[in-house]
Design an enzyme around this catalytic site. Structure first.
Site, PDB file in Angstrom:
ATOM      1  N   HIS A  90     -11.302  -6.552   3.490  1.00  0.00           N
ATOM      2  CA  HIS A  90     -11.169  -4.568   4.267  1.00  0.00           C
ATOM      3  C   HIS A  90     -12.506  -3.684   2.920  1.00  0.00           C
ATOM      4  O   HIS A  90     -14.083  -4.365   4.045  1.00  0.00           O
ATOM      5  CB  HIS A  90     -10.509  -3.723   4.380  1.00  0.00           C
ATOM      6  CG  HIS A  90     -10.994  -2.035   4.402  1.00  0.00           C
ATOM      7  ND1 HIS A  90     -10.896  -1.034   4.356  1.00  0.00           N
ATOM      8  CD2 HIS A  90     -11.811  -1.764   5.607  1.00  0.00           C
ATOM      9  CE1 HIS A  90     -10.294  -0.328   4.592  1.00  0.00           C
ATOM     10  NE2 HIS A  90     -11.541  -0.431   5.355  1.00  0.00           N
ATOM     11  N   HIS A 109      -6.067   0.428   0.328  1.00  0.00           N
ATOM     12  CA  HIS A 109      -5.731   1.342   2.049  1.00  0.00           C
ATOM     13  C   HIS A 109      -4.790   0.966   2.262  1.00  0.00           C
ATOM     14  O   HIS A 109      -4.345   0.745   4.046  1.00  0.00           O
ATOM     15  CB  HIS A 109      -7.162   1.015   2.477  1.00  0.00           C
ATOM     16  CG  HIS A 109      -8.212   1.652   1.639  1.00  0.00           C
ATOM     17  ND1 HIS A 109      -9.213   0.948   1.857  1.00  0.00           N
ATOM     18  CD2 HIS A 109      -9.103   2.949   1.799  1.00  0.00           C
ATOM     19  CE1 HIS A 109     -10.051   1.487   0.879  1.00  0.00           C
ATOM     20  NE2 HIS A 109      -9.949   2.206   1.118  1.00  0.00           N
TER      21      HIS A 109
HETATM   22  S1  FES Z   1      -9.824  -2.179   0.481  1.00  0.00           S
HETATM   23 FE1  FES Z   1      -7.866  -3.287   0.978  1.00  0.00          FE
HETATM   24  S2  FES Z   1      -6.817  -2.345   2.666  1.00  0.00           S
HETATM   25 FE2  FES Z   1      -9.008  -1.315   1.639  1.00  0.00          FE
END
Ligand code: FES
Length: 163
Positions: A90, A109
């Protein structure tokens, strides 16, 4: 000698087939550049305890884990050792391994990846699996070696060695 439409199309088809047969496989160049890096001896792994290493270079942290049982693609005598990039796809936060659930969890997140199922996303913001580090196992020496990556490591345009 005049070339008929049928002969022309037949020749063009044969040429295209020859080109496809001799063309390098997509990603072959990057794969050829993939280093072989020793991760450790299989007998030194403890169930649920991550072994940290870097692959394919020092800027790419990765975790190797001995799971509680055999999994597809697992290596070692019990086919239970797997490895993944530690960088969440992500936004690149380093994931942690949860030994109880056998998942990788991102503290930023909360994306959660399945360590048994090729790093598949269980829940969260990530849209692709956690890149899996391909491992090999040599029974004679008991050595586990990293040899490639399935998936794109966060922040890269390819997985070629950068250092
Ligand atoms: S950086 Fe891992 S969920 Fe956003």
């Amino acid at each position: 000698m005049p070339v008929s439409r049928r002969n022309f199309l037949g020749s063009a088809g044969a040429l295209a087939a020859l080109e496809l047969a001799t063309a390098p496989r997509p990603g072959a160049a990057a794969e050829a550049a993939s280093p072989s890096i020793k991760v450790g001896r299989a007998k030194a792994f403890k169930v649920g305890v991550p072994v940290q290493f870097s692959y394919p270079d020092a800027a790419a942290p990765a975790l190797a884990i001995k799971l509680s049982g055999p999994v597809p693609g697992g290596v070692g005598p019990a086919h239970d050792i797997v490895a993944y990039s530690q960088l969440c796809v992500h936004k690149g936060c380093p994931v942690n391994f949860n030994a109880q659930r056998e998942v990788f969890m991102c503290p930023c997140h909360f994306t959660t990846y399945d360590a048994e199922l090729s790093g598949q996303v269980i829940i969260g913001h990530a849209t692709t699996n956690l890149p899996r580090i391909r491992l090999t196992y040599d029974a004679a020496s008991d050595v586990v070696t990293a040899v490639g990556v399935d998936g794109l490591i966060y922040g890269r345009v390819n997985n070629k060695r950068m250092a």
